[in-house]
Write an enzyme that holds these catalytic residues in place. Structure first.
Site, PDB file in Angstrom:
ATOM      1  N   GLY A 175      -0.162   5.464  -4.503  1.00  0.00           N
ATOM      2  CA  GLY A 175      -0.688   6.565  -4.723  1.00  0.00           C
ATOM      3  C   GLY A 175      -0.301   7.990  -4.063  1.00  0.00           C
ATOM      4  O   GLY A 175       0.170   8.908  -4.712  1.00  0.00           O
ATOM      5  N   ASP A 218       0.814  -1.129  -0.020  1.00  0.00           N
ATOM      6  CA  ASP A 218       0.044  -0.018  -0.075  1.00  0.00           C
ATOM      7  C   ASP A 218       0.886   1.105  -0.026  1.00  0.00           C
ATOM      8  O   ASP A 218       1.914   1.457   0.493  1.00  0.00           O
ATOM      9  CB  ASP A 218      -0.769  -0.009   1.155  1.00  0.00           C
ATOM     10  CG  ASP A 218      -2.035   0.992   1.277  1.00  0.00           C
ATOM     11  OD1 ASP A 218      -2.333   1.228  -0.027  1.00  0.00           O
ATOM     12  OD2 ASP A 218      -2.635   1.340   1.993  1.00  0.00           O
ATOM     13  N   GLY A 219       0.265   2.147  -0.858  1.00  0.00           N
ATOM     14  CA  GLY A 219       0.824   3.500  -0.594  1.00  0.00           C
ATOM     15  C   GLY A 219       1.542   4.186  -1.817  1.00  0.00           C
ATOM     16  O   GLY A 219       2.062   5.087  -1.893  1.00  0.00           O
ATOM     17  N   SER A 243      -7.476  -5.244  -5.148  1.00  0.00           N
ATOM     18  CA  SER A 243      -8.473  -5.937  -4.500  1.00  0.00           C
ATOM     19  C   SER A 243      -9.843  -6.207  -4.954  1.00  0.00           C
ATOM     20  O   SER A 243     -10.006  -5.350  -6.012  1.00  0.00           O
ATOM     21  CB  SER A 243      -8.591  -5.370  -2.963  1.00  0.00           C
ATOM     22  OG  SER A 243      -9.126  -4.253  -3.139  1.00  0.00           O
ATOM     23  N   HIS A 248       2.286   3.327  -9.036  1.00  0.00           N
ATOM     24  CA  HIS A 248       1.997   1.950  -9.046  1.00  0.00           C
ATOM     25  C   HIS A 248       3.406   1.464 -10.135  1.00  0.00           C
ATOM     26  O   HIS A 248       3.643   0.225  -9.888  1.00  0.00           O
ATOM     27  CB  HIS A 248       0.684   1.499 -10.091  1.00  0.00           C
ATOM     28  CG  HIS A 248      -0.364   1.960  -9.098  1.00  0.00           C
ATOM     29  ND1 HIS A 248      -0.687   1.768  -7.859  1.00  0.00           N
ATOM     30  CD2 HIS A 248      -1.646   2.762  -9.574  1.00  0.00           C
ATOM     31  CE1 HIS A 248      -1.810   2.090  -7.484  1.00  0.00           C
ATOM     32  NE2 HIS A 248      -2.638   2.691  -8.377  1.00  0.00           N
ATOM     33  N   TRP A 265       2.848   7.918  -2.851  1.00  0.00           N
ATOM     34  CA  TRP A 265       4.021   8.068  -3.407  1.00  0.00           C
ATOM     35  C   TRP A 265       4.130   9.037  -4.222  1.00  0.00           C
ATOM     36  O   TRP A 265       4.841   9.982  -4.451  1.00  0.00           O
ATOM     37  CB  TRP A 265       4.855   6.876  -3.376  1.00  0.00           C
ATOM     38  CG  TRP A 265       6.186   6.870  -3.918  1.00  0.00           C
ATOM     39  CD1 TRP A 265       7.214   6.888  -2.980  1.00  0.00           C
ATOM     40  CD2 TRP A 265       6.703   7.213  -5.077  1.00  0.00           C
ATOM     41  NE1 TRP A 265       8.344   6.976  -3.835  1.00  0.00           N
ATOM     42  CE2 TRP A 265       7.924   7.173  -4.881  1.00  0.00           C
ATOM     43  CE3 TRP A 265       6.069   7.473  -6.581  1.00  0.00           C
ATOM     44  CZ2 TRP A 265       8.711   7.573  -6.151  1.00  0.00           C
ATOM     45  CZ3 TRP A 265       7.061   7.477  -7.546  1.00  0.00           C
ATOM     46  CH2 TRP A 265       8.405   7.577  -7.591  1.00  0.00           C
ATOM     47  N   ARG A 317     -12.315   2.233  -7.841  1.00  0.00           N
ATOM     48  CA  ARG A 317     -11.427   3.417  -8.083  1.00  0.00           C
ATOM     49  C   ARG A 317     -11.669   4.097  -9.515  1.00  0.00           C
ATOM     50  O   ARG A 317     -12.542   3.620 -10.096  1.00  0.00           O
ATOM     51  CB  ARG A 317      -9.856   3.076  -7.935  1.00  0.00           C
ATOM     52  CG  ARG A 317      -9.479   2.608  -6.837  1.00  0.00           C
ATOM     53  CD  ARG A 317      -8.106   2.388  -6.685  1.00  0.00           C
ATOM     54  NE  ARG A 317      -7.653   2.119  -5.049  1.00  0.00           N
ATOM     55  CZ  ARG A 317      -6.489   2.306  -4.829  1.00  0.00           C
ATOM     56  NH1 ARG A 317      -5.524   2.512  -5.455  1.00  0.00           N
ATOM     57  NH2 ARG A 317      -6.071   1.857  -3.590  1.00  0.00           N
ATOM     58  N   LEU A 327      11.388 -20.084  -5.098  1.00  0.00           N
ATOM     59  CA  LEU A 327      10.386 -19.183  -4.297  1.00  0.00           C
ATOM     60  C   LEU A 327       9.064 -19.077  -5.065  1.00  0.00           C
ATOM     61  O   LEU A 327       9.190 -18.985  -6.436  1.00  0.00           O
ATOM     62  CB  LEU A 327      10.843 -17.713  -4.526  1.00  0.00           C
ATOM     63  CG  LEU A 327       9.927 -16.668  -3.891  1.00  0.00           C
ATOM     64  CD1 LEU A 327       9.915 -16.699  -2.341  1.00  0.00           C
ATOM     65  CD2 LEU A 327      10.427 -15.153  -4.299  1.00  0.00           C
TER      66      LEU A 327
HETATM   67  C1  IPE Z   1      -5.320  -2.827  -0.103  1.00  0.00           C
HETATM   68  O1  IPE Z   1      -5.046  -1.265  -0.373  1.00  0.00           O
HETATM   69  C2  IPE Z   1      -5.256  -3.380  -1.415  1.00  0.00           C
HETATM   70  C3  IPE Z   1      -3.966  -3.557  -2.180  1.00  0.00           C
HETATM   71  C4  IPE Z   1      -3.067  -3.223  -1.613  1.00  0.00           C
HETATM   72  C5  IPE Z   1      -4.258  -4.111  -3.383  1.00  0.00           C
HETATM   73  P1  IPE Z   1      -6.332  -0.371  -0.458  1.00  0.00           P
HETATM   74  O2  IPE Z   1      -5.685   0.742  -0.532  1.00  0.00           O
HETATM   75  O3  IPE Z   1      -7.202  -0.853  -1.392  1.00  0.00           O
HETATM   76  O4  IPE Z   1      -6.839  -0.335   0.905  1.00  0.00           O
HETATM   77  P2  IPE Z   1      -8.004   0.620   1.767  1.00  0.00           P
HETATM   78  O5  IPE Z   1      -8.973   0.959   0.918  1.00  0.00           O
HETATM   79  O6  IPE Z   1      -7.005   1.820   2.379  1.00  0.00           O
HETATM   80  O7  IPE Z   1      -8.246  -0.171   3.182  1.00  0.00           O
HETATM   81  C1  IPE Z   2      -1.722   0.206  -3.315  1.00  0.00           C
HETATM   82  O1  IPE Z   2      -1.344   1.595  -3.364  1.00  0.00           O
HETATM   83  C2  IPE Z   2      -1.892  -0.350  -4.663  1.00  0.00           C
HETATM   84  C3  IPE Z   2      -3.204  -0.571  -4.850  1.00  0.00           C
HETATM   85  C4  IPE Z   2      -4.235  -0.694  -4.110  1.00  0.00           C
HETATM   86  C5  IPE Z   2      -3.767  -1.131  -6.202  1.00  0.00           C
HETATM   87  P1  IPE Z   2      -2.821   2.651  -3.288  1.00  0.00           P
HETATM   88  O2  IPE Z   2      -2.891   3.028  -4.719  1.00  0.00           O
HETATM   89  O3  IPE Z   2      -3.562   2.083  -2.493  1.00  0.00           O
HETATM   90  O4  IPE Z   2      -1.805   3.826  -2.598  1.00  0.00           O
HETATM   91  P2  IPE Z   2      -2.600   4.809  -1.577  1.00  0.00           P
HETATM   92  O5  IPE Z   2      -3.124   4.020  -0.586  1.00  0.00           O
HETATM   93  O6  IPE Z   2      -3.485   5.533  -2.323  1.00  0.00           O
HETATM   94  O7  IPE Z   2      -1.387   5.930  -1.361  1.00  0.00           O
HETATM   95 MG    MG Z   3      -4.171   2.362  -0.617  1.00  0.00          MG
END
Ligand code: IPE
Ligand code: IPE
Ligand code: MG
Length: 243
Positions: free
Chosen positions: A19, A16-17, A61, A33, A21, A67, A127
């Site tokens: 977006g 996660d993170g 997910s 991504h 970044w 989105r 792996l």
């Molecule tokens: C969880 O992250 C799903 C993935 C990393 C693929 P999200 O960014 O979708 O989770 P929420 O919405 O913050 O709970």
């Molecule tokens: C996780 O990063 C990747 C996916 C859910 C596909 P995010 O896209 O959720 O990044 P943030 O949480 O918005 O920073």
């Molecule tokens: Mg996220």
């Protein structure tokens, strides 16, 4: 069963993170991504090097369909492109790819890319890389129960376990979530019952070998009790079968 091996056999990661970044750098989210694919490539390599046997990553997910359409299509495209580009290298590193999730919702191009990656890497043993894409823990439990019901099989913990999408690997020892949120977001609801959890504020594109080492070092300090007492796990009777 008690004291954990210093190196977890199976690590699962909520990547996660991406977006945030990108947004912090005034870049479009999909640039985050893309950077996330680089982080994953390094993570796979480091897992292989330190002796992790299974790596399961959450890439898209069941809820990520909500989105903006351009981000969803960007993620689909990125998966197809990344698979085509990365498979030869993964192949040379002995990585076996498994797709985990609901294929029916995916385009033919993405489905073919996944099937090709699985077929090409099928004999690799260093792996296992499980890519959770269009995956949700609730989907997995429901699809497993539906398959058992369709076959007229009794629903037990064992039969459900065998019908789940991760039946080919043991449960994760360590679940890592980057990006600072302390939630599971529908990841491995069943298989994570006794996983050690590790949360870091680092955003996924920044998660490097040192960050993975830090998570593994933290894991190595944990006492896994699986419902027993600490004395049972570490005391003089340690190792005896507990009635
Ligand atoms: C969880 O992250 C799903 C993935 C990393 C693929 P999200 O960014 O979708 O989770 P929420 O919405 O913050 O709970
Ligand atoms: C996780 O990063 C990747 C996916 C859910 C596909 P995010 O896209 O959720 O990044 P943030 O949480 O918005 O920073
Ligand atoms: Mg996220």
């Amino acid at each position: 069963m008690s004291a954990p091996r210093a190196i977890p056999h199976h690590i699962a990661i909520v990547m996660d993170g991406n977006g945030r970044w990108a947004t912090r750098r005034y870049l479009p989210r999909v640039a985050g991504h893309k950077k996330g694919v680089d982080a994953l490539r390094n993570c796979v390599r480091h897992c292989g090097d330190v002796g992790v046997k299974v790596l399961t990553v959450f890439a898209f997910s069941s809820e990520n369909w909500n989105r903006p359409p351009e981000e969803v299509s960007g993620l689909m495209e990125l998966l197809a492109v990344a698979l085509a580009r990365e498979v030869p290298q993964l192949q040379s590193e002995g990585v076996r790819i498994h797709f985990v999730g609901d294929r029916s919702g995916l385009s033919e191009k993405v489905r073919n890319g996944l099937a090709h990656a699985e077929a090409v890497t099928a004999a690799n043993q260093r792996l296992v890389l499980n890519i959770c894409f269009n995956y949700g823990g609730r989907w997995d439990i429901a699809q497993a129960a539906a398959r058992l019901a369709a076959r007229g099989e009794a629903i037990t913990e064992l039969s459900l376990n065998r019908a789940m999408a991760l039946a080919h690997v043991p449960d994760p020892d360590l679940v890592i979530r980057t990006g600072g949120e302390m939630r599971i977001s529908n990841f491995l609801l069943w298989q994570g019952a006794y996983s050690e959890l590790y949360f870091t504020d680092k955003l996924w594109p920044e998660f490097d070998a040192a960050a993975l080492d830090a998570a593994i070092a933290d894991y190595a300090k944990r006492e896994r009790r699986f419902g027993r007492t600490s004395e049972q796990v570490t005391g003089p009777g340690h190792g005896r079968k507990v009635a």
